[in-house]
Design a protein around this motif. Structure first.
Motif, PDB file in Angstrom:
ATOM      1  N   LEU A 150     -76.881 101.125 -10.842  1.00 42.62           N
ATOM      2  CA  LEU A 150     -78.284 100.398 -10.589  1.00 42.62           C
ATOM      3  C   LEU A 150     -78.437  99.121 -11.630  1.00 42.62           C
ATOM      4  CD1 LEU A 150     -80.228 103.956 -10.951  1.00 42.62           C
ATOM      5  CD2 LEU A 150     -80.300 102.450  -8.784  1.00 42.62           C
ATOM      6  N   LEU A 151     -79.322  98.384 -10.921  1.00 39.02           N
ATOM      7  CA  LEU A 151     -79.800  97.241 -11.732  1.00 39.02           C
ATOM      8  C   LEU A 151     -81.174  97.228 -11.695  1.00 39.02           C
ATOM      9  CD1 LEU A 151     -78.996  94.301 -13.317  1.00 39.02           C
ATOM     10  CD2 LEU A 151     -79.019  93.243 -10.785  1.00 39.02           C
ATOM     11  N   LEU A 152     -81.927  96.805 -13.082  1.00 29.12           N
ATOM     12  CA  LEU A 152     -83.263  96.759 -13.212  1.00 29.12           C
ATOM     13  C   LEU A 152     -83.629  95.291 -13.719  1.00 29.12           C
ATOM     14  CD1 LEU A 152     -85.830  99.554 -14.593  1.00 29.12           C
ATOM     15  CD2 LEU A 152     -85.578  97.398 -15.786  1.00 29.12           C
ATOM     16  N   ILE A 153     -84.703  94.781 -13.282  1.00 24.68           N
ATOM     17  CA  ILE A 153     -85.334  93.651 -13.791  1.00 24.68           C
ATOM     18  C   ILE A 153     -86.813  93.636 -13.838  1.00 24.68           C
ATOM     19  CG2 ILE A 153     -85.519  91.175 -13.544  1.00 24.68           C
ATOM     20  CD1 ILE A 153     -83.133  91.135 -12.032  1.00 24.68           C
ATOM     21  N   SER A 154     -87.392  93.010 -14.894  1.00 27.87           N
ATOM     22  CA  SER A 154     -88.875  93.069 -14.877  1.00 27.87           C
ATOM     23  C   SER A 154     -89.477  91.746 -14.247  1.00 27.87           C
ATOM     24  CB  SER A 154     -89.452  93.362 -16.268  1.00 27.87           C
ATOM     25  OG  SER A 154     -89.043  92.059 -16.750  1.00 27.87           O
ATOM     26  N   GLU A 155     -90.620  91.856 -13.546  1.00 26.70           N
ATOM     27  CA  GLU A 155     -91.255  90.636 -12.892  1.00 26.70           C
ATOM     28  C   GLU A 155     -91.527  89.687 -14.045  1.00 26.70           C
ATOM     29  OE1 GLU A 155     -94.788  91.648 -10.662  1.00 26.70           O
ATOM     30  OE2 GLU A 155     -93.901  92.883  -9.163  1.00 26.70           O
ATOM     31  N   ALA A 156     -92.031  90.201 -15.179  1.00 28.48           N
ATOM     32  CA  ALA A 156     -92.232  89.116 -16.317  1.00 28.48           C
ATOM     33  C   ALA A 156     -90.997  88.217 -16.617  1.00 28.48           C
ATOM     34  CB  ALA A 156     -92.667  89.934 -17.381  1.00 28.48           C
ATOM     35  N   SER A 157     -90.093  88.747 -16.778  1.00 32.64           N
ATOM     36  CA  SER A 157     -88.578  88.135 -16.982  1.00 32.64           C
ATOM     37  C   SER A 157     -88.381  87.056 -15.862  1.00 32.64           C
ATOM     38  CB  SER A 157     -87.393  89.139 -16.866  1.00 32.64           C
ATOM     39  OG  SER A 157     -87.574  90.117 -17.995  1.00 32.64           O
ATOM     40  N   VAL A 179     -81.011 105.572 -17.728  1.00 26.90           N
ATOM     41  CA  VAL A 179     -80.366 105.202 -19.043  1.00 26.90           C
ATOM     42  C   VAL A 179     -79.805 103.743 -18.731  1.00 26.90           C
ATOM     43  CG1 VAL A 179     -78.588 105.321 -20.926  1.00 26.90           C
ATOM     44  CG2 VAL A 179     -79.357 107.503 -19.818  1.00 26.90           C
ATOM     45  N   LEU A 180     -80.533 102.790 -19.533  1.00 25.25           N
ATOM     46  CA  LEU A 180     -80.158 101.290 -19.479  1.00 25.25           C
ATOM     47  C   LEU A 180     -78.942 101.073 -20.441  1.00 25.25           C
ATOM     48  CD1 LEU A 180     -83.162 101.776 -18.638  1.00 25.25           C
ATOM     49  CD2 LEU A 180     -83.444  99.427 -19.147  1.00 25.25           C
ATOM     50  N   VAL A 181     -77.768 101.128 -19.830  1.00 25.75           N
ATOM     51  CA  VAL A 181     -76.536 100.924 -20.743  1.00 25.75           C
ATOM     52  C   VAL A 181     -75.944  99.559 -21.053  1.00 25.75           C
ATOM     53  CG1 VAL A 181     -75.781 103.183 -19.710  1.00 25.75           C
ATOM     54  CG2 VAL A 181     -75.113 100.998 -18.646  1.00 25.75           C
ATOM     55  N   LYS A 182     -76.204  98.569 -20.418  1.00 23.46           N
ATOM     56  CA  LYS A 182     -75.837  97.247 -20.765  1.00 23.46           C
ATOM     57  C   LYS A 182     -76.652  96.195 -20.078  1.00 23.46           C
ATOM     58  CE  LYS A 182     -71.116  95.123 -20.096  1.00 23.46           C
ATOM     59  NZ  LYS A 182     -71.564  93.870 -19.364  1.00 23.46           N
ATOM     60  N   PRO A 183     -76.714  95.082 -20.900  1.00 26.04           N
ATOM     61  CA  PRO A 183     -77.230  93.849 -19.805  1.00 26.04           C
ATOM     62  C   PRO A 183     -76.208  93.363 -18.775  1.00 26.04           C
ATOM     63  CG  PRO A 183     -77.362  93.298 -22.452  1.00 26.04           C
ATOM     64  CD  PRO A 183     -76.400  94.438 -22.045  1.00 26.04           C
ATOM     65  N   CYS A 184     -76.904  92.582 -17.898  1.00 23.78           N
ATOM     66  CA  CYS A 184     -76.108  92.323 -16.481  1.00 23.78           C
ATOM     67  C   CYS A 184     -75.610  90.812 -16.741  1.00 23.78           C
ATOM     68  CB  CYS A 184     -77.120  92.577 -15.581  1.00 23.78           C
ATOM     69  SG  CYS A 184     -75.836  92.082 -13.831  1.00 23.78           S
ATOM     70  N   ALA A 185     -74.271  90.573 -17.051  1.00 20.21           N
ATOM     71  CA  ALA A 185     -73.913  89.223 -16.908  1.00 20.21           C
ATOM     72  C   ALA A 185     -73.877  88.552 -15.419  1.00 20.21           C
ATOM     73  CB  ALA A 185     -72.529  89.316 -17.628  1.00 20.21           C
ATOM     74  N   ARG A 186     -74.507  87.405 -15.371  1.00 21.75           N
ATOM     75  CA  ARG A 186     -74.866  86.771 -14.243  1.00 21.75           C
ATOM     76  C   ARG A 186     -73.673  85.922 -13.838  1.00 21.75           C
ATOM     77  NH1 ARG A 186     -78.992  90.064 -12.612  1.00 21.75           N
ATOM     78  NH2 ARG A 186     -78.058  89.536 -10.455  1.00 21.75           N
ATOM     79  N   CYS A 187     -73.500  85.728 -12.516  1.00 20.43           N
ATOM     80  CA  CYS A 187     -72.439  84.717 -11.954  1.00 20.43           C
ATOM     81  C   CYS A 187     -73.137  83.817 -11.077  1.00 20.43           C
ATOM     82  CB  CYS A 187     -71.291  85.498 -11.226  1.00 20.43           C
ATOM     83  SG  CYS A 187     -71.769  86.181  -9.752  1.00 20.43           S
ATOM     84  N   GLN A 207     -80.810  94.688 -16.668  1.00 22.28           N
ATOM     85  CA  GLN A 207     -80.239  95.488 -17.034  1.00 22.28           C
ATOM     86  C   GLN A 207     -79.351  96.482 -16.178  1.00 22.28           C
ATOM     87  OE1 GLN A 207     -80.139  96.441 -20.539  1.00 22.28           O
ATOM     88  NE2 GLN A 207     -80.785  94.476 -20.930  1.00 22.28           N
ATOM     89  N   ASN A 208     -78.010  96.793 -16.603  1.00 22.40           N
ATOM     90  CA  ASN A 208     -77.360  97.880 -15.864  1.00 22.40           C
ATOM     91  C   ASN A 208     -77.731  99.400 -15.983  1.00 22.40           C
ATOM     92  OD1 ASN A 208     -75.332  96.093 -14.278  1.00 22.40           O
ATOM     93  ND2 ASN A 208     -74.719  95.530 -16.392  1.00 22.40           N
ATOM     94  N   VAL A 209     -77.913 100.012 -15.179  1.00 22.79           N
ATOM     95  CA  VAL A 209     -78.480 101.494 -15.297  1.00 22.79           C
ATOM     96  C   VAL A 209     -77.875 102.583 -14.555  1.00 22.79           C
ATOM     97  CG1 VAL A 209     -80.672 102.732 -14.695  1.00 22.79           C
ATOM     98  CG2 VAL A 209     -80.833 100.457 -15.440  1.00 22.79           C
ATOM     99  N   ILE A 210     -77.669 103.614 -15.382  1.00 21.29           N
ATOM    100  CA  ILE A 210     -77.255 104.942 -14.843  1.00 21.29           C
ATOM    101  C   ILE A 210     -78.063 106.053 -14.884  1.00 21.29           C
ATOM    102  CG2 ILE A 210     -75.323 106.912 -15.274  1.00 21.29           C
ATOM    103  CD1 ILE A 210     -73.908 104.731 -16.750  1.00 21.29           C
TER     104      ILE A 210
END
Length: 268
Positions: free
Chosen positions: A150-157, A202-210, A246-249
């Motif tokens: 899963l990938l999670l992002i906030s609207e505020a970001s 569980v949020l495990v790691k920031p997502c590195a973007r390409c 954020q990457n999520v499990i």
């Protein structure tokens, strides 16, 4: 309290976003999310990074399998491969595994649309692709997402980013599954555990973007100014990786619905 403001899946890796009002969280992520993938004859994954036309390919799950449509193409119904379907050795970045082959008709359709040889594969019950053990439990698995269920992002970001861009971009550039409203920009960077509806995450790691985030979903073309990646790199660069989301499990699956409250159980 923050709330879940949107849910999305991408049934075929790199395809157009499919927004939902409710979804079921399974061990591999949202039900039907990235369970299909196009691969080259050598088994390597094909994505919107190098083939931006993927973002105009619409893939919709149906009870029998998948419904495909794209500009200039006839619609195609693809059946879920049977248990005894042939298997292909495939690679998703550094991971190698085997997946079920969806058949010649789907291959011809994809090859015609993408204008290069392609084959369609499916995450069946026999496929095993573990999540990076540095960030996951030994039995955590992922389908055809880049690395995490899963990938999670906030609207505020996103709002924060858009104040810095020459032209604002939509959230679908970043292809999240879960979008949260009602928090500060980048609050998700501090979150470690969440409960949304029935689901514990569980949020495990920031997502590195390409470079895929530079592809405009409305035109299926990369931004000539390399935005928004170029701007993100000016303030979200950590260890030569540009981080956003954020990457999520999931630790406890179940039902999610847009509007569910987001309870922060643990912060960093």
């Amino acid at each position: 309290m923050p709330t879940l403001s949107s849910l999305s899946i991408y049934p075929l890796k790199s395809c157009a976003e499919l927004p939902l009002t409710h979804a079921t969280v399974e061990p591999l992520g949202l039900q039907h999310d990235r369970r299909w993938m196009a691969v080259r004859p050598d088994g390597s994954c094909m994505t919107g990074r190098e083939l931006p036309g993927f973002v105009h390919l619409r893939a919709v799950p149906v009870p029998e399998g998948l419904h495909l449509s794209a500009p200039g193409m006839p619609e195609l119904a693809v059946a879920v491969p049977p248990a005894d379907a042939p298997r292909l050795d495939i690679t998703v970045w550094s991971d190698t595994c085997s997946a079920a082959w969806a058949g010649e008709e789907a291959d011809r359709w994809l090859s015609a649309y993408l204008r290069e040889p392609a084959r369609l594969v499916y995450v069946d019950a026999r496929m095993r692709r573990p999540v990076d053990p540095k960030y996951a439990a030994p039995d955590d698995r992922v389908g055809f997402a880049d690395g995490y269920p899963l990938l999670l992002i906030s609207e505020a970001s996103l709002t924060d980013l858009n104040t810095r861009l020459p032209q604002p971009v939509r959230m679908n550039r970043f292809r999240p599954n879960l979008v949260v409203s009602g928090c500060e920009p980048f609050a998700e960077d501090r979150w470690k555990r969440l409960r949304i509806g029935e689901v514990e995450l569980v949020l495990v790691k920031p997502c590195a973007r390409c470079v895929f985030i530079n592809v405009d979903a409305s035109t299926a073309r990369p931004d000539p100014a390399q935005q928004p990646l170029r701007t993100l790199a000016t303030y979200r660069n950590h260890g030569n990786k540009v981080l956003f989301g954020q990457n999520v499990i999931a630790r406890h699956g179940g039902a999610l619905r847009v509007g569910d409250p987001v309870e922060v159980l643990e912060e960093a």
